[in-house]
Design a protein around this motif. Structure first.
Motif, PDB file in Angstrom:
ATOM      1  N   ILE A   1       0.835  -1.210   0.000  1.00 26.71           N
ATOM      2  CA  ILE A   1       0.000   0.000   0.000  1.00 26.71           C
ATOM      3  C   ILE A   1       0.865   1.253   0.000  1.00 26.71           C
ATOM      4  O   ILE A   1       0.596   2.229  -0.722  1.00 26.71           O
ATOM      5  CB  ILE A   1      -0.946  -0.017   1.223  1.00 26.71           C
ATOM      6  CG1 ILE A   1      -1.926  -1.199   1.110  1.00 26.71           C
ATOM      7  CG2 ILE A   1      -1.702   1.292   1.342  1.00 26.71           C
ATOM      8  CD1 ILE A   1      -2.779  -1.389   2.344  1.00 26.71           C
ATOM      9  N   GLN A   2       1.899   1.231   0.818  1.00 28.54           N
ATOM     10  CA  GLN A   2       2.797   2.384   0.898  1.00 28.54           C
ATOM     11  C   GLN A   2       3.455   2.668  -0.448  1.00 28.54           C
ATOM     12  O   GLN A   2       3.546   3.813  -0.886  1.00 28.54           O
ATOM     13  CB  GLN A   2       3.856   2.117   1.970  1.00 28.54           C
ATOM     14  CG  GLN A   2       4.832   3.273   2.158  1.00 28.54           C
ATOM     15  CD  GLN A   2       5.870   2.952   3.202  1.00 28.54           C
ATOM     16  OE1 GLN A   2       5.873   1.866   3.763  1.00 28.54           O
ATOM     17  NE2 GLN A   2       6.756   3.877   3.452  1.00 28.54           N
ATOM     18  N   ILE A   3       3.898   1.605  -1.079  1.00 29.43           N
ATOM     19  CA  ILE A   3       4.541   1.782  -2.393  1.00 29.43           C
ATOM     20  C   ILE A   3       3.542   2.316  -3.406  1.00 29.43           C
ATOM     21  O   ILE A   3       3.857   3.196  -4.223  1.00 29.43           O
ATOM     22  CB  ILE A   3       5.138   0.446  -2.860  1.00 29.43           C
ATOM     23  CG1 ILE A   3       6.318   0.061  -1.959  1.00 29.43           C
ATOM     24  CG2 ILE A   3       5.585   0.515  -4.310  1.00 29.43           C
ATOM     25  CD1 ILE A   3       6.834  -1.332  -2.195  1.00 29.43           C
ATOM     26  N   GLN A   4       2.296   1.806  -3.324  1.00 31.58           N
ATOM     27  CA  GLN A   4       1.273   2.273  -4.258  1.00 31.58           C
ATOM     28  C   GLN A   4       0.983   3.757  -4.060  1.00 31.58           C
ATOM     29  O   GLN A   4       0.915   4.531  -5.022  1.00 31.58           O
ATOM     30  CB  GLN A   4      -0.001   1.447  -4.064  1.00 31.58           C
ATOM     31  CG  GLN A   4      -1.105   1.762  -5.076  1.00 31.58           C
ATOM     32  CD  GLN A   4      -2.307   0.852  -4.887  1.00 31.58           C
ATOM     33  OE1 GLN A   4      -2.292  -0.002  -4.013  1.00 31.58           O
ATOM     34  NE2 GLN A   4      -3.325   1.053  -5.699  1.00 31.58           N
ATOM     35  N   GLN A   5       0.835   4.168  -2.778  1.00 30.65           N
ATOM     36  CA  GLN A   5       0.584   5.586  -2.496  1.00 30.65           C
ATOM     37  C   GLN A   5       1.782   6.441  -2.897  1.00 30.65           C
ATOM     38  O   GLN A   5       1.620   7.551  -3.416  1.00 30.65           O
ATOM     39  CB  GLN A   5       0.264   5.768  -1.012  1.00 30.65           C
ATOM     40  CG  GLN A   5      -1.059   5.134  -0.597  1.00 30.65           C
ATOM     41  CD  GLN A   5      -1.315   5.249   0.887  1.00 30.65           C
ATOM     42  OE1 GLN A   5      -0.428   5.678   1.636  1.00 30.65           O
ATOM     43  NE2 GLN A   5      -2.522   4.869   1.314  1.00 30.65           N
ATOM     44  N   THR A   6       2.944   5.954  -2.650  1.00 34.47           N
ATOM     45  CA  THR A   6       4.149   6.711  -3.021  1.00 34.47           C
ATOM     46  C   THR A   6       4.229   6.900  -4.520  1.00 34.47           C
ATOM     47  O   THR A   6       4.559   7.988  -5.020  1.00 34.47           O
ATOM     48  CB  THR A   6       5.397   5.977  -2.514  1.00 34.47           C
ATOM     49  OG1 THR A   6       5.305   5.815  -1.094  1.00 34.47           O
ATOM     50  CG2 THR A   6       6.659   6.755  -2.828  1.00 34.47           C
ATOM     51  N   ILE A   7       3.912   5.838  -5.239  1.00 37.45           N
ATOM     52  CA  ILE A   7       3.962   5.944  -6.708  1.00 37.45           C
ATOM     53  C   ILE A   7       2.913   6.929  -7.207  1.00 37.45           C
ATOM     54  O   ILE A   7       3.174   7.737  -8.121  1.00 37.45           O
ATOM     55  CB  ILE A   7       3.759   4.555  -7.325  1.00 37.45           C
ATOM     56  CG1 ILE A   7       4.955   3.648  -6.998  1.00 37.45           C
ATOM     57  CG2 ILE A   7       3.564   4.653  -8.834  1.00 37.45           C
ATOM     58  CD1 ILE A   7       4.792   2.218  -7.456  1.00 37.45           C
ATOM     59  N   GLU A   8       1.691   6.877  -6.575  1.00 36.23           N
ATOM     60  CA  GLU A   8       0.662   7.822  -6.988  1.00 36.23           C
ATOM     61  C   GLU A   8       1.088   9.269  -6.713  1.00 36.23           C
ATOM     62  O   GLU A   8       0.888  10.163  -7.552  1.00 36.23           O
ATOM     63  CB  GLU A   8      -0.639   7.513  -6.246  1.00 36.23           C
ATOM     64  CG  GLU A   8      -1.294   6.212  -6.689  1.00 36.23           C
ATOM     65  CD  GLU A   8      -2.531   5.904  -5.887  1.00 36.23           C
ATOM     66  OE1 GLU A   8      -2.810   6.674  -4.944  1.00 36.23           O
ATOM     67  OE2 GLU A   8      -3.225   4.906  -6.204  1.00 36.23           O
ATOM     68  N   ALA A   9       1.680   9.504  -5.523  1.00 40.19           N
ATOM     69  CA  ALA A   9       2.137  10.865  -5.191  1.00 40.19           C
ATOM     70  C   ALA A   9       3.235  11.307  -6.140  1.00 40.19           C
ATOM     71  O   ALA A   9       3.251  12.458  -6.606  1.00 40.19           O
ATOM     72  CB  ALA A   9       2.623  10.904  -3.747  1.00 40.19           C
ATOM     73  N   GLU A  10       4.167  10.408  -6.414  1.00 41.87           N
ATOM     74  CA  GLU A  10       5.231  10.759  -7.342  1.00 41.87           C
ATOM     75  C   GLU A  10       4.676  11.039  -8.727  1.00 41.87           C
ATOM     76  O   GLU A  10       5.153  11.931  -9.436  1.00 41.87           O
ATOM     77  CB  GLU A  10       6.250   9.622  -7.401  1.00 41.87           C
ATOM     78  CG  GLU A  10       7.084   9.479  -6.133  1.00 41.87           C
ATOM     79  CD  GLU A  10       8.063   8.332  -6.220  1.00 41.87           C
ATOM     80  OE1 GLU A  10       7.978   7.585  -7.230  1.00 41.87           O
ATOM     81  OE2 GLU A  10       8.909   8.184  -5.312  1.00 41.87           O
ATOM     82  N   THR A  11       3.644  10.269  -9.111  1.00 47.09           N
ATOM     83  CA  THR A  11       3.027  10.503 -10.424  1.00 47.09           C
ATOM     84  C   THR A  11       2.366  11.886 -10.487  1.00 47.09           C
ATOM     85  O   THR A  11       2.522  12.622 -11.480  1.00 47.09           O
ATOM     86  CB  THR A  11       1.994   9.414 -10.707  1.00 47.09           C
ATOM     87  OG1 THR A  11       2.629   8.125 -10.631  1.00 47.09           O
ATOM     88  CG2 THR A  11       1.385   9.577 -12.094  1.00 47.09           C
ATOM     89  N   GLU A  12       1.621  12.222  -9.404  1.00 50.53           N
ATOM     90  CA  GLU A  12       0.996  13.545  -9.369  1.00 50.53           C
ATOM     91  C   GLU A  12       2.034  14.653  -9.401  1.00 50.53           C
ATOM     92  O   GLU A  12       1.850  15.681 -10.080  1.00 50.53           O
ATOM     93  CB  GLU A  12       0.134  13.674  -8.115  1.00 50.53           C
ATOM     94  CG  GLU A  12      -1.097  12.761  -8.124  1.00 50.53           C
ATOM     95  CD  GLU A  12      -1.892  12.862  -6.846  1.00 50.53           C
ATOM     96  OE1 GLU A  12      -1.434  13.617  -5.938  1.00 50.53           O
ATOM     97  OE2 GLU A  12      -2.943  12.207  -6.722  1.00 50.53           O
ATOM     98  N   ALA A  13       3.130  14.458  -8.660  1.00 47.48           N
ATOM     99  CA  ALA A  13       4.192  15.481  -8.657  1.00 47.48           C
ATOM    100  C   ALA A  13       4.806  15.616 -10.040  1.00 47.48           C
ATOM    101  O   ALA A  13       5.071  16.735 -10.507  1.00 47.48           O
ATOM    102  CB  ALA A  13       5.253  15.113  -7.628  1.00 47.48           C
TER     103      ALA A  13
END
Length: 445
Positions: free
Chosen positions: A331-343
């Motif tokens: 889950i953490q990796i998924q959220q991190t990837i989503e945040a990085e994608t938005e950034a």
């Protein structure tokens, strides 16, 4: 055998000769004549002579032939051999000597040439435990050195004397010394191979010389673990007499070689203990020890089972923790990837806006430059003077553009006109042209 037959023939011939003399005139008995009796006697003498002249050598047996003249010879091949009425001493290449534990209902195997059996004897170990020990020893003669073989045969005269007078006493001495060096408890605790090694070494190289020493049976014992150590003190202690192999100052074993088999040219091919029959008291002790060992093993297995069950529970908990950790990390990796994608998207959008802004700036600058160029061209045309037709065309083309510039002009609110009939249009055109020319010249500079 031939000697017996020859002697029998000689006796028969002599008997026939005597009977013929007694019953010379008696026709009731048909007795051979004296010539036939002499033939039988001569045949018996020849057979007796031949038997003393030849002998048959068996396979696997070495012979020491001692001639009437005093010489001797070793014969190792089989077949018909000459002995010239001498004496032969047969010795087997390999002789089996066994001590056998015999039950009350069983019989001891019969001994023959090359195989000697005897009843096993009782021997006492260092801890005073007695046992019958059966052994198996194979002894071989040295047929590679004729002088040694003939000397051994001359000193022992026969194979049975060699076995009973030399080999068996050495076997007894080796067993006795080995039993002195070992406790019965040590033997059953894993030192049986040492017993066989000591036993064979003494037969091959000579008997050990042993010496007594005293060992404290009860001594202070230290027990504990890595954190606590306790010393158990024993009020009374006793010393136990034991034996060990005597060694010289260099650490070499001191041996008694006065009765070694090696001096007779004998070689030990096999020497081992084949069985031990302990006395009844020690058998009872062994049974108790076996029960204790079995109980200990059972408790140990139960303890190991509990230990591995606890390990299993710990491993199960670790597995569940690892599974939960993997889920949360996912889950953490998924959220991190989503945040990085938005950034990344925001960054790209910012770059896009920035580039768009720069494009618009360049477009505005391009329009301004084009307008300035148009103003400059118009000013030049005004200053150069135009024909009425060109002026009318120019005024028409620039009317739209000039209208925007008029708003920025700061004209005097009052002016004096010296013309008549209000020629204000000419004056206004002159002022516009002058102002445009001034601006163009300023930009040019």
């Amino acid at each position: 055998m031939l000697t017996f037959i020859g002697i029998a023939l000689i006796v028969i011939g002599i008997a026939i000769f005597i009977l013929k003399k007694i019953f010379t005139n008696n026709t009731a008995f048909k007795i051979p004549n004296q010539k036939r009796s002499f033939q039988i006697i001569i045949l018996g003498i020849l057979m007796t002579i031949l038997n003393g002249m030849f002998f048959y050598a068996d396979a696997g047996t070495a012979y020491a032939v001692q001639y009437l003249t005093g010489g001797d010879k070793m014969i190792t091949t089989q077949g018909l051999k000459l002995k010239w009425w001498g004496r032969i001493i047969p010795l087997s290449y390999e002789t089996s000597v066994k001590d056998i534990i015999v039950d009350n209902n069983s019989l001891l195997p019969e001994s023959t040439q090359g195989m000697y059996n005897r009843k096993a004897q009782k021997w006492e170990f260092s801890d005073a435990i007695k046992a019958e020990i059966s052994t198996s020893v194979i002894v071989g003669v040295n047929i590679n050195d004729e002088a040694v073989f003939l000397n051994m045969a001359d000193r022992n005269k026969s194979e049975s004397k060699l076995i009973y007078g030399r080999v068996l006493p050495n076997i007894d001495a080796a067993i006795k010394n080995t039993c002195k060096l070992m406790d019965a408890q040590d033997y059953i605790s894993g030192q049986a191979s040492d017993f066989d090694r000591y036993f064979r070494d003494q037969l091959e190289n000579g008997m050990y010389q042993v010496e007594q020493y005293y060992e404290a049976e009860n001594s202070n014992e230290i027990v504990g673990d890595t954190t606590t150590v306790r010393r158990i003190r024993v009020n009374k202690s006793s010393k136990q007499k034991k034996f060990r192999i005597k060694r010289d100052n260099s650490g070499n074993i001191v041996r008694d070689n006065t009765n070694s088999l090696k001096q007779y040219g004998l070689k030990i091919y096999q020497a081992q203990v084949t069985g031990i029959d302990w006395e009844s008291s020690f058998d009872e002790r062994l049974d108790l020890q076996k029960n204790e060992v079995a109980q200990t093993q059972l408790e140990k297995q139960q303890a190991e089972r509990e230990y591995y069950r606890a390990k299993k529970e710990v491993a199960k908990g670790e597995s569940e923790k690892a599974k939960e950790r993997a889920r949360l990390e996912k889950i953490q990796i998924q959220q991190t990837i989503e945040a990085e994608t938005e950034a990344k998207v925001a960054e790209f959008n910012l770059i896009k806006e920035k580039k768009q802004f720069e494009v618009e700036q360049f477009k505005a600058k391009s329009k301004k430059v084009a307008a300035d160029a148009q103003y400059y061209e118009n000013a030049k045309l005004v200053s150069a003077g135009l024909t009425p037709q060109e002026r009318a065309e120019w005024e028409y083309k620039t009317a739209v553009g000039v209208a925007q510039q008029i708003k920025e002009l700061s004209l005097p609110s009052t002016y004096i006109s010296g013309s008549e009939k209000g020629n204000n249009s000419n004056l206004l055109q002159s002022l516009i042209g002058a102002d445009l020319a001034k601006r163009m010249m300023t930009k040019e500079k």
